[in-house]
Structures are given as C-alpha cells and as structure tokens.
Motif scaffolding. Structure first.
Motif, PDB file in Angstrom:
ATOM      1  N   VAL A  62       0.842  -1.190   0.000  1.00 31.60           N
ATOM      2  CA  VAL A  62       0.000   0.000   0.000  1.00 31.60           C
ATOM      3  C   VAL A  62       0.880   1.243   0.000  1.00 31.60           C
ATOM      4  N   ARG A  63       1.895   1.233   0.847  1.00 32.01           N
ATOM      5  CA  ARG A  63       2.801   2.383   0.886  1.00 32.01           C
ATOM      6  C   ARG A  63       3.427   2.625  -0.475  1.00 32.01           C
ATOM      7  N   ASN A  64       3.848   1.561  -1.117  1.00 31.04           N
ATOM      8  CA  ASN A  64       4.478   1.716  -2.433  1.00 31.04           C
ATOM      9  C   ASN A  64       3.501   2.306  -3.453  1.00 31.04           C
ATOM     10  N   TYR A  65       2.271   1.816  -3.475  1.00 32.46           N
ATOM     11  CA  TYR A  65       1.294   2.343  -4.416  1.00 32.46           C
ATOM     12  C   TYR A  65       1.028   3.818  -4.143  1.00 32.46           C
ATOM     13  N   LEU A  66       0.864   4.120  -2.879  1.00 34.83           N
ATOM     14  CA  LEU A  66       0.609   5.523  -2.539  1.00 34.83           C
ATOM     15  C   LEU A  66       1.789   6.379  -2.972  1.00 34.83           C
ATOM     16  N   SER A  67       2.973   5.880  -2.687  1.00 41.21           N
ATOM     17  CA  SER A  67       4.164   6.648  -3.041  1.00 41.21           C
ATOM     18  C   SER A  67       4.224   6.894  -4.546  1.00 41.21           C
ATOM     19  N   SER A  68       3.974   5.855  -5.331  1.00 37.84           N
ATOM     20  CA  SER A  68       4.070   6.031  -6.780  1.00 37.84           C
ATOM     21  C   SER A  68       2.936   6.933  -7.285  1.00 37.84           C
ATOM     22  N   ALA A  69       1.775   6.808  -6.676  1.00 34.05           N
ATOM     23  CA  ALA A  69       0.680   7.688  -7.074  1.00 34.05           C
ATOM     24  C   ALA A  69       1.041   9.145  -6.785  1.00 34.05           C
ATOM     25  N   ILE A  70       1.604   9.372  -5.605  1.00 33.33           N
ATOM     26  CA  ILE A  70       1.998  10.726  -5.228  1.00 33.33           C
ATOM     27  C   ILE A  70       3.016  11.271  -6.231  1.00 33.33           C
ATOM     28  N   THR A  71       3.975  10.429  -6.594  1.00 33.40           N
ATOM     29  CA  THR A  71       4.990  10.852  -7.558  1.00 33.40           C
ATOM     30  C   THR A  71       4.357  11.166  -8.912  1.00 33.40           C
ATOM     31  N   LYS A  72       3.508  10.284  -9.397  1.00 28.99           N
ATOM     32  CA  LYS A  72       2.899  10.489 -10.710  1.00 28.99           C
ATOM     33  C   LYS A  72       2.071  11.767 -10.757  1.00 28.99           C
ATOM     34  N   VAL A  73       1.292  11.985  -9.726  1.00 28.30           N
ATOM     35  CA  VAL A  73       0.435  13.162  -9.710  1.00 28.30           C
ATOM     36  C   VAL A  73       1.266  14.426  -9.503  1.00 28.30           C
ATOM     37  N   GLY A  74       2.444  14.249  -8.905  1.00 26.81           N
ATOM     38  CA  GLY A  74       3.325  15.401  -8.731  1.00 26.81           C
ATOM     39  C   GLY A  74       2.988  16.243  -7.524  1.00 26.81           C
ATOM     40  N   VAL A  75       2.575  15.614  -6.446  1.00 27.17           N
ATOM     41  CA  VAL A  75       2.221  16.351  -5.229  1.00 27.17           C
ATOM     42  C   VAL A  75       3.025  15.803  -4.057  1.00 27.17           C
ATOM     43  N   ARG A  76       2.660  16.259  -2.852  1.00 29.28           N
ATOM     44  CA  ARG A  76       3.516  15.983  -1.705  1.00 29.28           C
ATOM     45  C   ARG A  76       3.023  14.881  -0.783  1.00 29.28           C
ATOM     46  N   ASN A  77       1.732  14.623  -0.775  1.00 30.36           N
ATOM     47  CA  ASN A  77       1.234  13.564   0.104  1.00 30.36           C
ATOM     48  C   ASN A  77      -0.049  12.974  -0.471  1.00 30.36           C
ATOM     49  N   ARG A  78      -0.561  11.945   0.196  1.00 26.43           N
ATOM     50  CA  ARG A  78      -1.685  11.232  -0.396  1.00 26.43           C
ATOM     51  C   ARG A  78      -2.969  12.042  -0.383  1.00 26.43           C
ATOM     52  N   ILE A  79      -3.046  12.995   0.549  1.00 26.46           N
ATOM     53  CA  ILE A  79      -4.250  13.819   0.587  1.00 26.46           C
ATOM     54  C   ILE A  79      -4.333  14.662  -0.685  1.00 26.46           C
ATOM     55  N   GLU A  80      -3.237  15.348  -0.983  1.00 32.04           N
ATOM     56  CA  GLU A  80      -3.211  16.126  -2.221  1.00 32.04           C
ATOM     57  C   GLU A  80      -3.397  15.226  -3.437  1.00 32.04           C
ATOM     58  N   ALA A  81      -2.778  14.046  -3.379  1.00 28.58           N
ATOM     59  CA  ALA A  81      -2.902  13.127  -4.510  1.00 28.58           C
ATOM     60  C   ALA A  81      -4.362  12.754  -4.727  1.00 28.58           C
ATOM     61  N   ALA A  82      -5.045  12.393  -3.645  1.00 26.53           N
ATOM     62  CA  ALA A  82      -6.453  12.004  -3.764  1.00 26.53           C
ATOM     63  C   ALA A  82      -7.279  13.169  -4.294  1.00 26.53           C
ATOM     64  N   GLN A  83      -6.982  14.375  -3.818  1.00 28.35           N
ATOM     65  CA  GLN A  83      -7.792  15.521  -4.230  1.00 28.35           C
ATOM     66  C   GLN A  83      -7.559  15.896  -5.692  1.00 28.35           C
ATOM     67  N   THR A  84      -6.298  15.946  -6.118  1.00 28.28           N
ATOM     68  CA  THR A  84      -6.077  16.319  -7.518  1.00 28.28           C
ATOM     69  C   THR A  84      -6.600  15.221  -8.442  1.00 28.28           C
ATOM     70  N   ALA A  85      -6.417  13.970  -8.038  1.00 24.11           N
ATOM     71  CA  ALA A  85      -6.949  12.877  -8.856  1.00 24.11           C
ATOM     72  C   ALA A  85      -8.459  13.001  -8.974  1.00 24.11           C
ATOM     73  N   GLU A  86      -9.097  13.288  -7.867  1.00 24.10           N
ATOM     74  CA  GLU A  86     -10.545  13.495  -7.850  1.00 24.10           C
ATOM     75  C   GLU A  86     -10.934  14.630  -8.793  1.00 24.10           C
ATOM     76  N   ARG A  87     -10.200  15.746  -8.670  1.00 22.04           N
ATOM     77  CA  ARG A  87     -10.517  16.926  -9.462  1.00 22.04           C
ATOM     78  C   ARG A  87     -10.392  16.653 -10.950  1.00 22.04           C
ATOM     79  N   ASN A  88      -9.465  15.792 -11.309  1.00 17.04           N
ATOM     80  CA  ASN A  88      -9.268  15.488 -12.725  1.00 17.04           C
ATOM     81  C   ASN A  88     -10.167  14.361 -13.212  1.00 17.04           C
ATOM     82  N   GLY A  89     -10.939  13.792 -12.293  1.00 14.57           N
ATOM     83  CA  GLY A  89     -11.809  12.697 -12.693  1.00 14.57           C
ATOM     84  C   GLY A  89     -11.068  11.396 -12.926  1.00 14.57           C
ATOM     85  N   TRP A  90      -9.957  11.212 -12.202  1.00 12.41           N
ATOM     86  CA  TRP A  90      -9.148  10.010 -12.424  1.00 12.41           C
ATOM     87  C   TRP A  90      -9.574   8.833 -11.542  1.00 12.41           C
ATOM     88  N   LEU A  91     -10.534   9.060 -10.680  1.00 15.79           N
ATOM     89  CA  LEU A  91     -10.906   7.992  -9.752  1.00 15.79           C
ATOM     90  C   LEU A  91     -12.239   7.351 -10.175  1.00 15.79           C
TER      91      LEU A  91
END
Lengths: 201, 201
Positions: free
Chosen positions: A172-201
């Motif tokens: 889980v940590r690895n997936y979160l880490s790679s998601a954070i990297t791909k989205v280009g943000v600093r933590n999973r909260i930002e990752a979840a929010q930007t992904a949400e905003r872009n309709g990626w979820l």
DNA sequence: CGATCACCCTGACATAAGTCACATGCCCGG
DNA sequence: CCGGGCATGTGACTTATGTCAGGGTGATCG
C-alpha cells in the motif's frame, strides 16, 4: 416531438429541469429517474430519444448508466449533465458513447438547443473543456493506485487500506508513493484531491 | 404577487428554478444573482418579498448573505436552499434570521408552497433535519481549531498551516490534536471531513 | 478576586507516513 | 521469447503526525 428522460438525484433540481424543458413546445419529459439503476431500467422500458444524465448519483453513476443505456437502447442519445467539468469525466463520457457533455454552470437557455442539436446527430461539448481534457492527458494512475487512493480518501490509515484491499502494508505504501509521484504532489491527501478533481478515480 | 429573488451560482439550475417558480400564478422572479455579494446588492435595490439563497456560492456564501440581507432589507424573508442538510448549516441559518431551510433533495412541488408559508409568517424546516441539528449539539470546535482544520484540509503539511496562520508548528499540532480528540476521530483528515459534514467549518 | 477558558508556545516522545532499493511473478506486444 | 510494465512483497530508512506534559497571557464571569 422529442421524448426526453431525466436522471438526477436531487428532487428539486430534477423538478426544476423538468419545468424548464416543459416550456419548450417540441420537448416532452417521458420519464424521470432518481438514480443510475432506475435510469437504465426506465430507458429500457420507455425508449426515449434523449437521456439526460447527471453524473453524481447514488447507485450506478451517470457514466456507468450512460454505457448501459447505449448498449440496451441503441437509438437513444445520451447526454451528460454535471456539476464538475472534470477532464476525466469528459473522457469517460465520450468512451461511454455520450453525445453531449454539459456543465450545470452553463447558460440555461442553451439546454433545449443542445438537446435539439444532439437529436440532429451533432455532438455538443464545451470547447474549453475539450481543450482541458486533451491538455490534461490520459489518466496516469494504474488500477491499484486508484484503489488505494479511494480507499484512503476517507482518512483511513495505511493499515486500514491494506486490510480492506487484502494487501500488505508495504505494498500500500508503495502504491501511494508512486501515485503521489505520478500526480506530482507531496502527500496522499493532495494526490487524492487532484486525482478526484481530474476525474481520475 | 409575491416578489422573489433567486441566488444560485449554477446558471442552469438557477434558470430551471426560475422556470419552476414561473409556473406559479402568484410568484414573480424579480431578480437573479450568481453569488452572495451580488445577492446582497440586488436585494438592497430590488427589495423582494423573499430571497431564496443557495449556500455553496463563490464570494460571500448564502449564510453570510442571509445575515446581510436581513440587516439591510428588514421586510425581506430569507430562505436557504442547499444541497447539504448539515446540522451546523441549519443552526447558522437560524442565527442569521432565515425563515426557511430547504434541501435540494426535497420534493419540487413543495417549493412554491414553502414560499407562500414563509410570506405568511411561518418558518419552514424539515423536521428530521431539525431533530438532527438538536441532537448533534453545538459546534464543539474553537475558532483556532476550525482555522487549522480548514487550512489543512487541502492536504497542506503542518509547516504550511503554521506559516499561513503565523503560528508555531507545535501550536498547530496541539490544535489539530485537540480538534481530533473533540470530534472523536483518529486523524486530521477524518476530523476535517466530519467537521465539514456537520457544518462546523 | 479567583476560576475558567481560549489562546499561544516549548520540548520530548511514539507512531504513522513516505521513500528507496530490491526482489518475484504475470502478461502482453514487438 | 524477451523486455517492460504492472502487481505484489520485504526491509531499512527519514520525515511528518499526533500525544502528553508542561508554562505563559489575557478576557470574562460569578
């Protein structure tokens, strides 16, 4: 006479839209649904010319319902009407075979016009939105990365996510880490929010 | 003739509501606003009998606008119309002097009836919602606790919040910790979400 | 006046989160 | 049939979070 079905979970908004479209001489509301599943069922029975679907609905969302209606009722034009002009939504709507993608921010006067254009075989999409969808590129996240993001969006801890997804915590940590990297943000909260905003979820 | 002002940021929804209310013989839409500030300004000029306000709007939100309109136009009945039936919203709406609190999930047929009741001097509130607001109790969070929660809701780190609020990091941690304890959850993400859900922010 | 409470800070500590390096196995396209 | 991407895992590591125990201020209220 154009036969229109309306799917929108908020009663008041649905009723108001019905009133708005009822003012048009050549439009007729032949069915109203409050969720995606009901919309699919009703479309199968009523066979409307146009199905106007909200995305944010309980049960099957509007995009899922759109695909099902396209499969079950070939002659029915599906239009998506949503609050959020998210690039990923537009992309998925097109993949689901939608004829139009409208946002609730848009001018009320043009809704009826959009319906007529769709019935005439046109596709109706906000140009600015189309550009945004193209420039945003496709969804960069893998299935599992999406899974951990949604599972964790409610504030769940890594252990929670691991349990719910039957994974090890390290994974889980690895997936979160790679998601954070791909989205280009600093933590999973930002990752979840930007992904949400872009309709990626 | 009851003179109604409509404030709602989504054009299409606003137009649809106008169409819905336009069907009533005794109602007249005399103004439409797309945000809270515009609503206050228009209410001052047009002096409607009823102001129907959405909460989620850019600029001044509907609750702020409600208080301002009550102060500036004493004869105007303010009605809140919102997507989210959050207890804290209802409480704040009442404190702002609103005459009605309606949710968009509710039956479309009763909107006009609610307007008439409000003009007759009644207050219109969903009984279930009123009960929820009472049982939920008042907002348990202090001003600063709310501040750190909102500042951190976008995924900001503790250091970010401290900078934005001109506080030390330790202080921010303490406020977050006490907020988490008060709300009864496990981390600040859950705290921010439940606080949001209850209308405490 | 003293109690109380919101507010602000410090320091120490335990735990959670995120990163990195490195495995294994699967499947798909060139 | 081989390389690359995805899914999955481990272990070690650094940093961020959350908790606890304090110590100060000022305002308010009985």
């Amino acid at each position: 006479m154009i036969r229109v079905m309306l799917a929108e979970d908020q009663n008041l908004v649905r009723g108001a839209l019905a009133a708005l479209l009822g003012l048009e001489e050549d439009l007729e509301i032949v069915a109203e649904a409050a969720d995606g599943d009901e919309a699919v069922a009703l479309a199968g029975r009523v066979r409307p010319d146009v199905a106007l679907l909200d995305i944010e609905m309980p049960g099957a969302d509007g995009l899922t319902a759109a695909a099902r209606i396209r499969a079950a009722v070939p002659g029915c034009h599906v239009m998506i009407l949503t609050t959020f002009g998210r690039p990923g939504y537009l992309r998925r709507a097109m993949e689901a075979g939608a004829s139009a993608f409208l946002i609730k921010d848009g001018p009320a006067e043009q809704l009826a016009a959009a319906i007529r254009r769709v019935v005439a075989g046109e596709r109706v999409i906000d140009p600015a939105l189309a550009a945004a969808a193209l420039s945003a590129g496709p969804n960069p996240l893998s299935q599992r990365e999406r899974d951990v993001l949604v599972a964790g969006s409610g504030g769940a801890t890594i252990a929670d996510i691991a349990t719910r997804l039957h994974l090890s915590e390290g994974t889980v940590r690895n997936y979160l880490s790679s998601a954070i990297t791909k989205v280009g943000v600093r933590n999973r909260i930002e990752a979840a929010q930007t992904a949400e905003r872009n309709g990626w979820l």
